[in-house]
Design an enzyme around this catalytic site. Structure first.
Site, PDB file in Angstrom:
ATOM      1  N   PHE A 136       0.858  -1.196   0.000  1.00 38.09           N
ATOM      2  CA  PHE A 136       0.000   0.000   0.000  1.00 38.09           C
ATOM      3  C   PHE A 136       0.884   1.232   0.000  1.00 38.09           C
ATOM      4  O   PHE A 136       1.704   1.418   0.895  1.00 38.09           O
ATOM      5  CB  PHE A 136      -0.954   0.042   1.200  1.00 38.09           C
ATOM      6  N   ASP A 221       9.117   2.663   1.903  1.00 40.96           N
ATOM      7  CA  ASP A 221       7.932   3.393   2.338  1.00 40.96           C
ATOM      8  C   ASP A 221       7.761   3.082   3.825  1.00 40.96           C
ATOM      9  O   ASP A 221       7.303   2.002   4.204  1.00 40.96           O
ATOM     10  CB  ASP A 221       6.718   2.927   1.528  1.00 40.96           C
ATOM     11  N   LYS A 250       2.106   9.797   8.296  1.00 36.69           N
ATOM     12  CA  LYS A 250       1.353   9.336   9.461  1.00 36.69           C
ATOM     13  C   LYS A 250       1.815   9.956  10.797  1.00 36.69           C
ATOM     14  O   LYS A 250       1.385  11.035  11.124  1.00 36.69           O
ATOM     15  CB  LYS A 250       1.314   7.807   9.500  1.00 36.69           C
TER      16      LYS A 250
END
Ligand SMILES: *Cc1c(COP(=O)(O)O)cnc(C)c1O
Length: 396
Positions: A136, A221, A250
């Site tokens: 993702f 990532d 995040k």
């Protein structure tokens, strides 16, 4: 139904499957809804509030900055942006930082930098990026194409070209897919949305070796697993491997929207004035919050707590697996990103936990994902596991 829920349902795109709860307040690992009911939060806004809700140092840093200066253009300099970039480079492999506002944007920046590098290579032009199945990377067009999940890509064809997918943790498949057009390999050191998948100890080292031999960039990532989530500042530190490019978002802004793309100098030099930009990127308020997050993670004993509580939670979850062998397949993860794979759908378990005042999440259909704030305590873990065990019991 509350007014917030009614207005949301009437006026906001139905892109989220929401639970019928509106939150009004948060503190540490706790959230309160409109009716004053308290919930134990083992999701942390999906790995965003790593220091817990409304951490005083983050709130103070952001509000102090809000009162002084909220925004100026990136035509000028500000202290919080400079300070956070210095902290991030000092504590990572990277030499330079590009600030943006989200994980997808950080990955967009990484992909643009990789293309720029590959197209300028002596052996170029090279523009293909290899990513992993069940990855993702975001929902924008480039990151959607990078995200090798059919359900995320459905209906958005034609996808941006230039991506090749291979199974995660399968070195031979990766090696076989490299060709003269490949410029980079992009992966999450531990897959989050894909079901909390931890690679074999040697996998990332072999990937690094392949990138070095073939002249490819390695992009990590760390949007979900970075910023202390695994018990080290960055997840790749566990594997003794460094990337050329890393993305963060995040938890970086302590709850405020902040993303970053970091790179070593040999790659970073490919971006020159005008190559890339973001109006809000590195905004003083959010980077002031980011500086507070970095200070707390590094000086506040948070990483130590994450490692200790990660082991404690994992042991308790392993205990649940032993007592519920019909329901629980396995437990995996690192630090305080843990997944419990069930034999059936995780959704009913998540719903029963929520009714009992515990916020959890289910990813990849059957995996219950645990992402508590890194300041979680033993008592709170005990409470989580008591509620979860009752919910698992009802499943049987
Ligand atoms: C959440 C996530 C993203 C996307 O971040 P947004 O801020 O939602 O754009 C990208 N990569 C990983 C690994 C993520 O977990």
């Amino acid at each position: 139904m509350s007014e917030s829920i009614a207005k949301t349902e009437a006026h906001i795109f139905k892109t989220y499957g929401r639970f019928p709860i509106a939150f009004v307040r948060g503190e540490g690992a706790w959230l309160w809804d409109e009716g004053g009911r308290r919930y134990l939060d083992f999701l942390s806004g999906i790995a965003v509030c790593n220091l817990g809700h409304c951490h005083p140092a983050v709130v103070r840093a952001a509000t102090d900055q809000l009162e002084r200066l909220v925004h100026v253009s990136n035509f000028f300099y500000t202290a919080p942006q400079a300070e956070l970039a210095e902290q991030l480079t000092r504590h990572s492999f990277a030499d330079r930082v590009f600030f943006c506002n989200s994980g997808a944007e950080a990955n967009e920046a990484a992909l643009k930098l990789a293309r720029r590098w590959g197209n300028a290579a002596d052996s170029g032009p090279r523009s293909e990026v290899i990513t992993m199945q069940a990855s993702f990377h975001g929902r924008t067009f480039a990151t959607l194409a990078a995200t090798a999940q059919a359900k995320v890509q459905e209906g958005f064809a034609p996808l941006m070209p230039g991506f090749v997918y291979v199974p995660f943790n399968d070195f031979e498949a990766l090696q076989a897919s490299v060709n003269a057009r490949t410029c980079a390999v992009m992966l999450e050191p531990i897959q989050g949305e894909g079901g909390v998948n931890v690679p074999d100890a040697e996998y990332l080292k072999r990937v690094r070796g392949l990138c070095d031999t073939e002249g490819l960039l390695l992009i990590f990532d760390e949007v979900q697993v970075g910023m202390g989530r695994t018990g080290k500042l960055f997840a790749h530190e566990h594997f003794g491997v460094t990337p050329d490019i890393m993305t963060l978002a995040k938890a970086l802004g302590g709850g405020l929207p902040l993303g970053a793309m970091l790179a070593s100098q040999r790659v970073a030099g490919l971006f020159t004035p005008g190559s890339h930009a973001s109006t809000f990127g590195g905004n003083p308020v959010v980077t002031a919050a980011g500086c507070a997050v970095m200070r707390e993670l590094l000086d506040g004993g948070v990483l130590e707590n994450c490692r200790a509580m990660g082991i404690y939670l994992r042991d308790k979850l392993d205990g649940l697996k032993t007592r519920h062998p019909e329901t629980v397949v396995c437990v995996r993860g690192k630090g305080l990103i843990l997944g419990m794979e069930l034999t059936g759908s995780g959704r009913p378990v998540v719903e029963r936990c929520l009714e009992a005042g515990l916020i959890l999440n289910c990813t990849a259909e059957r995996t219950i994902r645990f992402l508590p704030p890194l300041i979680i305590t033993r008592d709170q873990i005990d409470e989580c596991c008591t509620i979860l065990e009752a919910a698992l019991g009802q499943q049987e």
